[in-house]
Design an enzyme around this catalytic site. Structure first.
Site, PDB file in Angstrom:
ATOM      1  N   HIS A 121       0.823  -1.210   0.000  1.00 31.86           N
ATOM      2  CA  HIS A 121       0.000   0.000   0.000  1.00 31.86           C
ATOM      3  C   HIS A 121       0.856   1.259   0.000  1.00 31.86           C
ATOM      4  O   HIS A 121       0.569   2.218  -0.724  1.00 31.86           O
ATOM      5  CB  HIS A 121      -0.957   0.005   1.191  1.00 31.86           C
ATOM      6  CG  HIS A 121      -1.936  -1.125   1.163  1.00 31.86           C
ATOM      7  ND1 HIS A 121      -2.799  -1.384   2.212  1.00 31.86           N
ATOM      8  CD2 HIS A 121      -2.193  -2.077   0.226  1.00 31.86           C
ATOM      9  CE1 HIS A 121      -3.541  -2.446   1.919  1.00 31.86           C
ATOM     10  NE2 HIS A 121      -3.180  -2.876   0.716  1.00 31.86           N
ATOM     11  N   HIS A 137      -8.911  -2.019  -5.676  1.00 31.19           N
ATOM     12  CA  HIS A 137      -7.848  -2.391  -4.757  1.00 31.19           C
ATOM     13  C   HIS A 137      -6.852  -3.329  -5.430  1.00 31.19           C
ATOM     14  O   HIS A 137      -5.639  -3.252  -5.159  1.00 31.19           O
ATOM     15  CB  HIS A 137      -8.402  -3.037  -3.492  1.00 31.19           C
ATOM     16  CG  HIS A 137      -7.330  -3.234  -2.458  1.00 31.19           C
ATOM     17  ND1 HIS A 137      -6.891  -2.202  -1.646  1.00 31.19           N
ATOM     18  CD2 HIS A 137      -6.576  -4.311  -2.151  1.00 31.19           C
ATOM     19  CE1 HIS A 137      -5.918  -2.654  -0.876  1.00 31.19           C
ATOM     20  NE2 HIS A 137      -5.700  -3.929  -1.158  1.00 31.19           N
ATOM     21  N   ASP A 158      -2.837  -2.758  -5.571  1.00 37.18           N
ATOM     22  CA  ASP A 158      -1.793  -3.732  -5.247  1.00 37.18           C
ATOM     23  C   ASP A 158      -0.824  -3.914  -6.410  1.00 37.18           C
ATOM     24  O   ASP A 158       0.395  -4.026  -6.209  1.00 37.18           O
ATOM     25  CB  ASP A 158      -2.418  -5.083  -4.905  1.00 37.18           C
ATOM     26  CG  ASP A 158      -3.014  -5.138  -3.508  1.00 37.18           C
ATOM     27  OD1 ASP A 158      -2.701  -4.252  -2.684  1.00 37.18           O
ATOM     28  OD2 ASP A 158      -3.789  -6.078  -3.240  1.00 37.18           O
ATOM     29  N   HIS A 206      -0.440 -11.053  -5.675  1.00 44.46           N
ATOM     30  CA  HIS A 206       0.919 -10.642  -5.340  1.00 44.46           C
ATOM     31  C   HIS A 206       1.980 -11.536  -5.976  1.00 44.46           C
ATOM     32  O   HIS A 206       3.044 -11.045  -6.363  1.00 44.46           O
ATOM     33  CB  HIS A 206       1.097 -10.613  -3.821  1.00 44.46           C
ATOM     34  CG  HIS A 206       0.247  -9.571  -3.157  1.00 44.46           C
ATOM     35  ND1 HIS A 206       0.385  -8.230  -3.413  1.00 44.46           N
ATOM     36  CD2 HIS A 206      -0.757  -9.679  -2.252  1.00 44.46           C
ATOM     37  CE1 HIS A 206      -0.487  -7.552  -2.697  1.00 44.46           C
ATOM     38  NE2 HIS A 206      -1.197  -8.406  -1.979  1.00 44.46           N
TER      39      HIS A 206
END
Length: 266
Positions: free
Chosen positions: A72, A224, A228, A252
């Protein structure tokens, strides 16, 4: 030429970690030699080599120290055009704050940036990555992003977002989007030692009936996921504003794999 900036002043944030639940803080200082992690007396350049496998977050590990949930803050830096800064963390994790990048971005925005000499380097070579059911396409560009996600939970379902990123659009349309999870997972995660700092104030929780709270955007989850992605790609050493990226079901693991492929020092 690639524009470079550092932060205009030393900035600090404190809170708890969403996964560990422990108190933590982070300080970002002006620096003029890329992004660096400060551990004791050492400044360690942030590269894909520091990325480590962690549960539902991006972690960095150097000098025997592992730091969770860096994405973030890195998204706030990347989205606002910060290419050079020193980052020092106290604790095992960065503070989750409200679950988005906005508290980080707001302070960076308010204090302003310090321009640095531009860098001349070859554009990124195009490539595609596939990992399980995720895909990322990367090419040289100017910050055009496309992200699509699909979840079985009907409150999320299929979501798609395309935009040409600017710092202003990042602040208004991406930075406020919060991390999210699912009610049916909450008890299992806590029992396994995860999500110890997660609350309804810093995490959007979805049940089968919908979100347990008011969404900031109707499509907050895909926003979101874009947040990321912007944060994870910082590891490549390239600004998001020198790339065009399309991602299907990003996470991720594939994000950091893409950063490794992009790594300008590799």
């Amino acid at each position: 030429m690639v524009e470079r900036n550092t932060v205009g002043a030393e900035l600090t944030w404190s809170g708890v970690g969403v996964h560990t639940g422990q108190p933590c803080s982070v300080c970002v200082r002006p620096w003029r030699q890329g992004l660096a992690l400060r551990i004791g007396p050492d400044r360690i350049p942030i590269t894909p080599e520091l990325a480590c496998e962690d549960f539902r977050c991006t972690g960095l590990e150097a000098n025997g120290v592992r730091i969770k949930t860096v994405e973030h803050l890195l998204a706030a830096l990347n989205g606002l055009g910060v290419t050079d800064a020193e980052i020092e963390v106290e604790g095992p994790e960065l503070p989750i704050l409200d679950g988005s990048a906005y508290p980080y971005a707001e302070q960076i925005w308010d204090r302003g940036l310090e321009p640095l000499p531009s860098t001349d380097r070859p554009p990124a070579a195009p490539f595609s990555l596939i990992k399980s059911d995720s895909r990322i396409n990367v090419a040289a560009g100017f910050g055009f992003l496309s992200v699509s996600i699909n979840f079985e939970n009907p409150a999320i379902g299929d979501q798609n977002l395309m935009l040409e990123l600017t710092p202003e659009r990042f602040m208004k349309e991406i930075a406020p989007a919060r991390t999210f999870g699912f009610m049916e997972e909450a008890e299992r995660l806590r029992a396994a030692g995860f999500a110890q700092g997660a609350t309804l104030e810093n995490t959007v929780v979805f049940s089968v009936d919908g979100p347990m709270g008011v969404l900031r955007f109707p499509d907050e989850p895909v926003r979101h996921k874009m947040l990321d992605l912007i944060g994870d790609l910082v590891l490549s050493g390239r600004s998001i504003y020198e790339l065009d990226v399309g991602a299907e079901r990003p996470g991720h693991a594939i994000n950091t794999d893409a950063a490794r492929r992009l790594f300008i020092g590799g």
